[in-house]
Write a protein that holds these residues in place. Structure first.
Motif, PDB file in Angstrom:
ATOM      1  N   LEU A 113      -1.392  12.378  -3.629  1.00 19.23           N
ATOM      2  CA  LEU A 113      -0.397  11.564  -3.216  1.00 19.23           C
ATOM      3  C   LEU A 113       0.711  12.461  -2.524  1.00 19.23           C
ATOM      4  N   THR A 114       0.595  13.701  -2.960  1.00 22.15           N
ATOM      5  CA  THR A 114       1.954  14.628  -2.352  1.00 22.15           C
ATOM      6  C   THR A 114       1.031  15.043  -0.802  1.00 22.15           C
ATOM      7  N   LEU A 115      -0.292  15.080  -0.783  1.00 18.98           N
ATOM      8  CA  LEU A 115      -0.670  15.729   0.278  1.00 18.98           C
ATOM      9  C   LEU A 115      -0.529  14.637   1.234  1.00 18.98           C
ATOM     10  N   ILE A 116      -0.879  13.517   0.893  1.00 19.61           N
ATOM     11  CA  ILE A 116      -0.587  12.222   1.934  1.00 19.61           C
ATOM     12  C   ILE A 116       0.780  12.048   2.333  1.00 19.61           C
ATOM     13  N   LYS A 117       1.808  12.146   1.239  1.00 15.20           N
ATOM     14  CA  LYS A 117       3.008  12.205   1.798  1.00 15.20           C
ATOM     15  C   LYS A 117       3.480  13.240   2.761  1.00 15.20           C
ATOM     16  N   PHE A 118       2.949  14.570   2.474  1.00 20.97           N
ATOM     17  CA  PHE A 118       3.327  15.572   3.327  1.00 20.97           C
ATOM     18  C   PHE A 118       2.613  15.447   4.882  1.00 20.97           C
ATOM     19  N   LEU A 119       1.434  14.707   5.017  1.00 19.63           N
ATOM     20  CA  LEU A 119       0.891  14.510   6.343  1.00 19.63           C
ATOM     21  C   LEU A 119       1.495  13.549   6.957  1.00 19.63           C
ATOM     22  N   VAL A 120       1.899  12.391   6.142  1.00 17.68           N
ATOM     23  CA  VAL A 120       2.438  11.230   6.968  1.00 17.68           C
ATOM     24  C   VAL A 120       3.865  11.434   7.348  1.00 17.68           C
ATOM     25  N   ALA A 121       4.484  12.280   6.595  1.00 19.43           N
ATOM     26  CA  ALA A 121       5.814  12.718   7.104  1.00 19.43           C
ATOM     27  C   ALA A 121       5.780  13.787   8.316  1.00 19.43           C
ATOM     28  N   LEU A 122       4.700  14.415   8.300  1.00 23.43           N
ATOM     29  CA  LEU A 122       4.804  15.239   9.678  1.00 23.43           C
ATOM     30  C   LEU A 122       4.383  14.436  10.548  1.00 23.43           C
ATOM     31  N   THR A 123       3.607  13.411  10.544  1.00 22.55           N
ATOM     32  CA  THR A 123       3.096  12.543  11.596  1.00 22.55           C
ATOM     33  C   THR A 123       4.312  11.622  12.137  1.00 22.55           C
ATOM     34  N   LEU A 124       5.036  11.368  11.149  1.00 18.70           N
ATOM     35  CA  LEU A 124       6.171  10.358  11.391  1.00 18.70           C
ATOM     36  C   LEU A 124       7.563  11.070  11.917  1.00 18.70           C
ATOM     37  N   GLY A 125       7.704  12.282  11.348  1.00 24.59           N
ATOM     38  CA  GLY A 125       8.706  13.012  11.584  1.00 24.59           C
ATOM     39  C   GLY A 125       9.925  12.228  10.713  1.00 24.59           C
TER      40      GLY A 125
END
Length: 296
Positions: A113-125
């Protein structure tokens, strides 16, 4: 839907059938992570389909400011130590193996879940709210379930179950609050039974339901004791002692009621085998990548 891997089955059940469905219902009631509606379609789809929530008013004081190396240490424990121990599981006592599986569930959930959060945050900015808040530091069951473990699920259950029951009367009482706590755990137990059935296609044994019934009763009793008596204020427990008691209770009841069904039906073995395959695949790609940059 029948998938060849346990991870895909869990992902569709948890992300789509569970979270996305609940988020859309709450949106219709103008509540939940999707309300107010995200500013663009990509954010809306990501927030709906992933266990994430846009961070509206960050409050660092509500979360432990642990060093940044804590997460890499968890990844190391999971990938380099825990999965290697399974090579010797035929020599391990059954209770010790149950304990390892409980640790496995926690680490895999938090890391993924932390990795998903990081990747989505990176994508959405944009900033996203954390999903876990170091549950092993909980000083009470209420603290563990309400403020540290799987915070997205906690918020959805609070909005959809706890608050409606607590406020169902104009003049709510303490009993309404305690009933709301217990009902929240009953709903969570039923949801886990559906999840177990979906993953294993076996007749329910109701062990996981009893796990949540037990924790619902104990959490409600804990809250009642704190509110109705002055024992806690007069003789407060040392935080280290309360953490040991809280995490120990969650751990022992999890080994007793939460994990056995997963082991009997071979689901944990499927999860560990798939994790080992992924780790080996990742190692090979990493070696190729390092070799490529070294030659360059």
């Amino acid at each position: 839907m029948f998938f060849s891997t346990a991870h895909f089955s869990f992902t569709t059940a948890f992300f789509l059938s569970g979270l996305a469905f609940a988020k859309l219902i709450l949106l219709a009631l103008e509540k939940g992570p999707l309300f107010p509606v995200p500013p663009n379609l990509l954010q809306f789809i990501c927030v709906a389909c992933f266990p994430i929530k846009l961070q509206k008013n960050p409050s660092p004081e509500n979360h432990n400011n642990l060093p940044k190396w804590v997460f890499p240490v968890k990844v190391f424990i999971f990938g380099a130590l825990l999965l290697k121990v399974y090579d010797y599981k035929q020599y391990l006592p059954q209770n010790f193996l149950l304990a390892l599986y409980s640790l496995h569930i926690y680490l895999e959930l938090e890391i993924s879940l932390t990795l998903i959060k990081f990747l989505v945050a990176l994508t959405l900015g944009c900033d996203l709210a954390p999903q876990f808040n170091e549950p092993y530091l909980a000083t009470s069951l209420h603290d563990f379930w309400g403020h540290r473990w799987n915070l997205m699920i906690s918020e959805i259950l609070r909005l959809s179950v706890y608050l409606p029951i607590r406020k169902w009367r104009v003049k709510s009482s303490e009993w309404d609050s305690l009933l709301g706590i217990f009902a929240t755990f009953l709903v969570s137990g039923a949801a886990h039974e559906f999840l177990y059935f979906y993953l294993m296609r076996e007749k329910p044994s109701w062990e996981v339901s009893w796990f949540f019934v037990l924790h619902g009763f104990c959490t409600a009793a804990e809250v009642a004791v704190r509110r109705k008596t002055k024992l806690v204020q007069r003789w407060p427990l040392n935080p280290s002692v309360s953490r040991l008691l809280t995490v120990g209770f969650v751990f022992l009841t999890g080994v007793w009621l939460f994990s056995p069904q997963l082991i009997r039906n071979g689901l944990m073995e499927r999860f560990t085998n798939e994790d080992l395959i992924f780790i080996e695949f990742f190692k090979r790609k990493l070696v190729i990548l390092v070799g490529f940059f070294y030659k360059s």
